[in-house]
Motif scaffolding. Structure first.
Motif, short mmCIF file in Angstrom:
data_model
loop_
_atom_site.label_atom_id
_atom_site.label_comp_id
_atom_site.label_asym_id
_atom_site.label_seq_id
_atom_site.Cartn_x
_atom_site.Cartn_y
_atom_site.Cartn_z
N GLN A 105 0.84 -1.20 0.00
CA GLN A 105 0.00 0.00 0.00
C GLN A 105 0.87 1.25 0.00
N ASN A 106 1.84 1.28 0.85
CA ASN A 106 2.89 2.30 0.85
C ASN A 106 4.01 1.76 1.72
N THR A 107 5.06 2.55 1.91
CA THR A 107 6.21 2.04 2.66
C THR A 107 5.81 1.56 4.04
N ARG A 108 5.00 2.33 4.74
CA ARG A 108 4.64 1.98 6.11
C ARG A 108 3.68 0.80 6.17
N VAL A 109 2.73 0.76 5.29
CA VAL A 109 1.70 -0.28 5.34
C VAL A 109 1.98 -1.31 4.24
N SER A 110 3.18 -1.84 4.25
CA SER A 110 3.54 -2.97 3.40
C SER A 110 3.31 -4.24 4.20
N THR A 111 2.77 -5.25 3.54
CA THR A 111 2.37 -6.45 4.26
C THR A 111 2.83 -7.69 3.52
N LEU A 112 3.56 -8.57 4.20
CA LEU A 112 3.91 -9.87 3.66
C LEU A 112 2.95 -10.91 4.24
N LEU A 113 2.41 -11.76 3.38
CA LEU A 113 1.38 -12.70 3.79
C LEU A 113 1.73 -14.11 3.35
N LYS A 238 0.35 12.96 -12.33
CA LYS A 238 0.20 11.53 -12.53
C LYS A 238 0.49 10.80 -11.22
N TYR A 239 -0.52 10.09 -10.71
CA TYR A 239 -0.40 9.34 -9.47
C TYR A 239 -0.05 7.87 -9.74
N LEU A 240 0.36 7.20 -8.67
CA LEU A 240 0.76 5.79 -8.71
C LEU A 240 1.91 5.60 -9.70
N ASP A 241 2.92 6.46 -9.54
CA ASP A 241 4.09 6.43 -10.40
C ASP A 241 5.26 5.75 -9.70
N ASN A 242 6.41 5.79 -10.33
CA ASN A 242 7.65 5.28 -9.77
C ASN A 242 8.67 6.40 -9.72
N GLY A 243 9.39 6.47 -8.62
CA GLY A 243 10.47 7.43 -8.48
C GLY A 243 11.48 6.86 -7.52
N ARG A 244 12.31 5.92 -8.00
CA ARG A 244 13.15 5.12 -7.11
C ARG A 244 14.62 5.16 -7.54
N PHE A 245 15.48 5.18 -6.54
CA PHE A 245 16.91 5.14 -6.76
C PHE A 245 17.53 4.23 -5.71
N SER A 246 18.43 3.36 -6.12
CA SER A 246 19.11 2.49 -5.16
C SER A 246 20.55 2.28 -5.59
N LEU A 247 21.41 2.13 -4.60
CA LEU A 247 22.84 1.87 -4.83
C LEU A 247 23.30 0.91 -3.75
N ARG A 248 23.98 -0.15 -4.17
CA ARG A 248 24.39 -1.20 -3.26
C ARG A 248 25.83 -1.61 -3.59
N GLY A 249 26.70 -1.55 -2.58
CA GLY A 249 28.09 -1.93 -2.77
C GLY A 249 28.46 -3.09 -1.87
N GLN A 250 29.28 -4.01 -2.39
CA GLN A 250 29.69 -5.19 -1.63
C GLN A 250 31.19 -5.44 -1.79
N GLU A 269 16.02 4.90 -2.01
CA GLU A 269 15.24 6.13 -1.83
C GLU A 269 14.08 6.14 -2.81
N THR A 270 12.91 6.60 -2.33
CA THR A 270 11.75 6.72 -3.21
C THR A 270 11.09 8.08 -2.98
N ARG A 271 10.64 8.67 -4.09
CA ARG A 271 9.82 9.89 -4.07
C ARG A 271 8.72 9.67 -5.09
N GLU A 272 7.55 9.27 -4.59
CA GLU A 272 6.49 8.81 -5.48
C GLU A 272 5.12 9.33 -5.04
N TYR A 273 4.21 9.38 -6.01
CA TYR A 273 2.80 9.62 -5.70
C TYR A 273 2.11 8.26 -5.52
N ASN A 274 2.69 7.43 -4.68
CA ASN A 274 2.12 6.09 -4.47
C ASN A 274 1.18 6.05 -3.28
N ASN A 275 0.75 7.22 -2.80
CA ASN A 275 -0.15 7.26 -1.66
C ASN A 275 -1.54 7.74 -2.08
N PHE A 276 -1.98 7.35 -3.28
CA PHE A 276 -3.34 7.66 -3.71
C PHE A 276 -4.21 6.42 -3.61
#
Length: 819
Positions: A105-113, A238-250, A269-276
């Motif tokens: 649903q969003n970052t806070r209300v993500s649910t694994l079932l 435009k809602y329910l979009d994607n705005g994501r960036f990630s970087l991972r080093g090992q 990091e995410t900056r999205e209109y995914n809370n509609f």
């Protein structure tokens, strides 16, 4: 339901299966051709060997084991399969794993079932019943699952209570994600995607040696933008979009043959209109229990907007976005971990140290309208520090064992904040018989900020052990034990700032402001300052628990394994970070009792047809006592819902997983599950809002009902096919269909939130070189553009019913190169 509608639904399901049938037919045709070629070349034996199913190796028991030899209900999917078929997010895993789902649903209300349960009950102080373990690190807050898991080596889903080996204790199961290790073989992988709604995705992974055979690195990055498919009527956003960036080093350090050390640092990091969440309806009338109209519900969301502003809201999903204060949702996840493995004289010592932090800032238009009424959301900061030690012997003897210790320190701040605007007074106060219309002034609420800040700290320590006795070559018994001790602290503070000072001639309006704030805070019946939402409450509790596992198994033959499982686990007592004082003598419980899960399973795993077919079956019955969910308080003038221990839930059913290697080029997978998930006892359930008046504010029992949000049947069908079309070019294709039976997403007694059965189909077709260095893929997700809901939010005095929508059809083109 009319025959016409039933026919349309059946046609949609049939169409999804038909697309896969075409691929299956092509595969069998290719199989016949391949057999003819093999016979003419005198290579039938080699063809049979090539057609054997590739072995799947898992590490769910902290050892590398062949999946078919592990006597537990565990599903596994290779990372290459997830990557090829564009299955990057945890919600996508439902296409491959029976009885698994995720609601993002969003970052806070993500649910694994798993088997329908596992959520955090929309409370940041509650743990998930399904654990998330990434590269052997247990992630505590469900918000960590919001990120995209790319460059993966594979996933595993372990069902049933976990804890005698896997990090922290869980009651339902665990999702295990493994990312790729750094390699001493240099490689650069680049991937670019363009898809519907102007979505653009770029990913890169670079690995290689820094010091030959001693030190290797891996750097993975991702950018994902666009894809918004809902247009806001107010400003065209435009809602329910994607705005994501990630970087991972090992870094992988191997100073000798018996020592390896893996260090990981990452930023997401995410900056999205995914809370509609579009309004899906409102209870405009109070109903009697037989469903007939009792009275007009004048105080409801829709009727307030009509009477105060003359505005009639639309429920034409997804074309009803009309918001004036919605802003982008921001979330950030940072993490560091280090895993050391050291072989010492026949023993392996493992140390896993990890730190992880989540920041979440929502900017929600809380009134779902184009008026400046209410802005709300939960600001969340979650931070965890964990240390795990394990010691294990080498396998191959009569007794395999592992022992370990685990420590976790977690701090979570969950701040429910409201910002009121110029139209708030009219919306909340108009029509109130206690307030004369001339006193409904914007100055009462305009600019007021209210905060309900919950904070919880957890200190958890555990020791665990698990061993397997090989009594004979065919008969094994595995047993495990875990002891956990925890200290949990929680505090909740309600406060208010901002707005014009209500002094002098305006002093008489101060109690009116307090009335609204107290109502928003859920403290309207408490009296004194608490009635205005101003309070400070806290609690602290110590707890301890014992988890156990008993798991005998027997090999009927080299290809058939039967097993039984009895296990017990506990989910820690939740800290209610949204608790409020309801009366001067009664406060909602700040820390509730642990959730206790007892699980019994029997099953078999089989391989036959010269290792070209796998059939695994598992039957389970899982009883959960002191189930944590929403209930109504039985004290105070007004009954208010809160997180509590509602009674007992039970899960029972069957899970079937099959894989077939029809030819060396063609694979088919068919999985399914039947899940009879019931509330055994749930007496104090909140009644649907449309029946609240008829019940006089009393609860409505859900005992004996199917658990909300849990379909009884889910099925997955997958095919993939590859064949040469030129000397250095292969054609490949895949298809996935997911079916879910009908489900209630709000309340079995409600007239809202029913989701009919539906199926979703993904397909892809492409060209690639035999060594898979270069590929081009044309793909589609939700091919038949099924519109459906994965969740609902219940209506209240200030909100309508809202829907959490599934994604529409998307089409994309992906180019991949390895250098």
């Amino acid at each position: 339901m009319s025959i016409h509608k039933s026919g349309l639904k059946a046609a949609r399901h049939l169409a999804g299966a038909s697309v896969l049938a075409l691929l299956i037919g092509a595969g069998f045709s290719a199989s016949a051709q391949a057999d003819e070629v093999a016979e003419s070349a005198g290579a039938a034996a080699d063809a049979t060997a090539d057609a054997a199913i590739e072995e799947v190796t898992i590490t769910a028991r902290r050892r590398s084991e062949r999946l078919q030899n592990v006597p537990l209900a565990i599903s596994a999917v290779r990372g290459s399969e997830l990557s090829t078929q564009q299955l990057d997010r945890v919600t996508d895993y439902q296409f491959k794993v029976p009885n698994f789902n995720a609601v993002q649903q969003n970052t806070r209300v993500s649910t694994l079932l798993i088997r329908g349960l596992g959520g955090n009950a929309n409370n940041d102080g509650a743990e998930s019943g399904v654990g998330l373990i990434v590269d052997n690190v247990f992630y505590t807050h469900v918000g960590f699952s919001w990120i995209d898991f790319i460059d993966t080596d594979g996933i595993e889903v372990a069902r049933g209570p976990q804890g005698t080996l896997l990090g922290k204790n869980t009651t339902i199961g665990a999702l295990i994600v493994k990312t790729k290790l750094p390699s001493f073989e240099p490689e650069l992988k680049l991937e670019a995607t363009y898809a519907s709604y102007d979505r653009k995705k770029v990913r890169a992974s670079w690995t290689g040696p820094i010091i030959d055979d001693k030190l290797a690195f891996r750097l993975t990055g991702s950018l994902d933008n666009g894809g918004g498919w809902v247009t806001n009527q107010y400003d065209g956003t435009k809602y329910l979009d994607n705005g994501r960036f990630s970087l991972r080093g090992q870094l992988l350090f191997t100073p000798s043959e018996n020592i390896s050390n893996r260090f990981i640092i990452e930023h997401n990091e995410t900056r999205e209109y995914n809370n509609f969440y579009p309004p899906a309806g409102d209870a405009t009338h109070n109903l009697n229990l037989n469903g007939t109209v009792h009275s007009v519900r004048a105080g409801g969301w829709e009727n307030r907007l009509k009477s105060v502003f003359g505005y009639t809201p639309s429920y034409d999903i997804p074309n009803n976005a009309n918001l004036n204060t919605q802003q982008r949702l921001f979330s950030k996840v940072d993490g560091v971990s280090n895993e050391l493995n050291w072989d010492i004289g026949g023993l392996t010592f493992t140390s896993i140290s990890a730190w992880r932090k989540l920041n979440f800032r929502p900017k929600n238009d809380g009134d779902y309208s184009p008026y400046s009424i209410l802005h709300l959301g939960y600001d969340v900061d979650a931070e965890q520090l964990s240390q795990e030690f394990r010691l294990a012997n080498q396998t191959g003897g009569t007794f395999d064992w592992q022992v370990g210790a685990y420590y976790l320190r977690q701090e979570v701040v969950s701040d429910l904040h409201f910002r009121l605007y110029k139209d708030a007074s009219a919306f909340f106060l108009s029509g109130n018989p206690l307030i004369q219309p001339q006193f409904v002034l914007p100055v009462i609420l305009d600019g007021v900020d209210y905060s309900k800040r919950g904070e919880t700290n957890v200190d958890s320590k555990a020791v665990f052990a698990q061993g397997t006795w090989h009594f004979t070559d065919r008969f094994d018994v595995t047993a495990g034990l875990r002891y956990t001790k925890e200290t949990r602290e929680v505090s909740v503070v309600g406060s208010s700032t901002g707005g014009s000072p209500l002094v002098g001639p305006l002093a008489a309006l101060a109690p009116v402001r307090g009335l609204v704030l107290g109502s928003l805070a859920g403290t309207s019946s408490a009296g004194g300052l608490a009635s205005a939402g101003i309070f400070d409450i806290s609690d602290e509790k110590d707890g301890e628990s014992v988890s156990w596992l008993f798991n005998p198994s027997y090999k009927l033959s080299d290809t058939v394994l039967i097993y039984g499982v009895a296990s017990y686990g506990e989910k820690s007592g939740a800290a209610n970070t949204t608790a409020s004082p309801l009366t001067p003598t009664f406060t909602q419980p700040l820390i509730i009792k642990p959730e206790k899960s007892t699980d019994y399973e029997i099953g078999f795993k089989s391989t036959f047809a010269d290792n070209r077919a796998v059939v695994n079956v598992n039957l389970y019955r899982n009883t959960i006592e002191d189930f944590q969910s929403t209930q109504l308080s039985q004290s105070g003038v007004a009954l208010v819902s809160y997180l509590g221990n509602v009674g007992e839930a039970r899960l029972q059913g069957i899970e079937i997983e099959t894989r077939f290697r029809v030819t060396p080029n063609f694979n088919l997978t068919l999985n399914g599950a039947y899940n009879d998930a019931k509330y055994v006892s749930y007496e104090d359930a909140p009644a649907p809002v449309e029946y609240a008046v008829a019940l006089g504010g009393q609860p409505l029992s859900l005992s004996g009902e199917q658990i909300v949000g849990v379909p009884k049947v889910n099925v997955q069908l997958s095919v993939d096919y590859e064949t040469p079309v030129a000397s250095n070019l292969n054609l490949f294709a895949y298809g996935n269909t997911l079916y879910r039976s009908e489900v209630e997403l709000v309340n079995p007694h409600s007239q809202y939130g029913h989701q009919d059965a539906y199926s979703l189909t993904n397909i892809g077709i492409g060209l690639r070189t035999p060594d898979q260095r270069f590929s081009v893929l044309l793909w589609s997700r939700n091919l038949f553009d099924k519109r459906y809901a994965v969740g609902y939010g219940s209506a209240s005095a200030v909100n309508p019913f809202i829907a959490i929508q599934g994604d529409p059809r998307t089409v994309g083109l992906t180019l991949t190169g390895r250098f």
